[in-house]
Design a protein around this motif. Sequence first.
Motif, mmCIF file in Angstrom:
data_model
loop_
_atom_site.group_PDB
_atom_site.id
_atom_site.type_symbol
_atom_site.label_atom_id
_atom_site.label_comp_id
_atom_site.label_asym_id
_atom_site.label_seq_id
_atom_site.Cartn_x
_atom_site.Cartn_y
_atom_site.Cartn_z
ATOM 1 N N LYS A 294 23.113 -51.197 -43.993
ATOM 2 C CA LYS A 294 23.192 -52.388 -44.838
ATOM 3 C C LYS A 294 21.870 -52.627 -45.556
ATOM 4 C CE LYS A 294 24.465 -57.233 -44.788
ATOM 5 N NZ LYS A 294 24.838 -58.415 -43.969
ATOM 6 N N LYS A 295 20.755 -52.382 -44.846
ATOM 7 C CA LYS A 295 19.423 -52.577 -45.446
ATOM 8 C C LYS A 295 19.222 -51.627 -46.609
ATOM 9 C CE LYS A 295 14.575 -53.053 -44.159
ATOM 10 N NZ LYS A 295 13.588 -52.942 -43.080
ATOM 11 N N ASP A 298 21.164 -52.763 -49.587
ATOM 12 C CA ASP A 298 20.551 -53.920 -50.245
ATOM 13 C C ASP A 298 19.386 -53.458 -51.134
ATOM 14 O OD1 ASP A 298 22.388 -55.572 -49.026
ATOM 15 O OD2 ASP A 298 21.054 -56.150 -47.387
ATOM 16 N N ASP A 302 18.790 -53.815 -55.279
ATOM 17 C CA ASP A 302 17.647 -54.466 -55.875
ATOM 18 C C ASP A 302 16.992 -53.606 -56.954
ATOM 19 O OD1 ASP A 302 18.040 -56.685 -54.288
ATOM 20 O OD2 ASP A 302 16.632 -56.047 -52.700
#
Length: 303
Positions: A294-295, A298, A302
């Motif tokens: 998930k990190k 993300d 970005d």
Amino acid sequence: MSRLVKLIIVLCMTITFLIACSSGDSSSKSAENGKITQESKTDYANETSTEENHVEANQDKKEEQSKQSQSRMVIYNASLDMEVKKIAQVQDQINKMVVEMGGYTIQQNMNQNSEERQESSLTVRIPQDHFQAFLDKVKKLGVRTENQHISGQDVTEEYVDLKARLKSKQVAEKRLIHFMNEAKDTKTLLEISNELAKVQEEIESIQGQMKYLENQTSLSTVTITLFENKVVVPGLEKDQLNTWEKTKKQFMNSINFIVSFISGLFVFIVGYLPVIVILGLIGVVITLIWRKAKKKSDNTVDK
């Protein structure tokens, strides 16, 4: 003068002859009358004797028929179902009557079928002369009689037949004993001895059957079933009114349930601890992988 004398003599002789003839006729008539009277008496005596013999013969015949009628051998059995107020009391009275009448009790049972009904059965032997009187007295002890059954079995012919067979066998026994005493060789003696043993065995068997019939006809069998109906009034039992005891019992049941649940849970956790640890590690690894993925996702968004 001589003529007169002769005439007188002739007259006297004539009168004497006439008197003698009259006496002879009277004696003859008397004898004949006596003979007739004697014959009449004899005939009457014979007729009377014949009538008396005829009457005696009829009396003997009636007495013989009466003896035959009275000597009939009949086996009587009876069964009686009767309601009574108090079974124990009636039982004692029946047993007392049985002893007084010269009988005896064969069997006695007591059954408690339910709270409302209690039963008792007795089987007794009563002399045949008191059979009907005993039944009448027993029925007076009860509230009511439900069932009554009386049966009779005439065994006169069977007994007479056994008696004739016994007599025949006893005659054969005497002859065999006589022949055995006169036997001169061993073979004949053994044959007669074996035949005598068979005859004596048959005699004992016949005598046993006759004694059985004599016993059964001299004593009648009566089976009496007594029952007592009770009225049961329902009420609260003692344990139904003990509230405190019932409360403590319910409280302890609740405590036991909680303790049992905790105990079962503890056993489950401890028992399956290795599986839980492995599943936990797998869960941790999957969570870490999921967070790392998930990190990265993300960070990509970005940029």
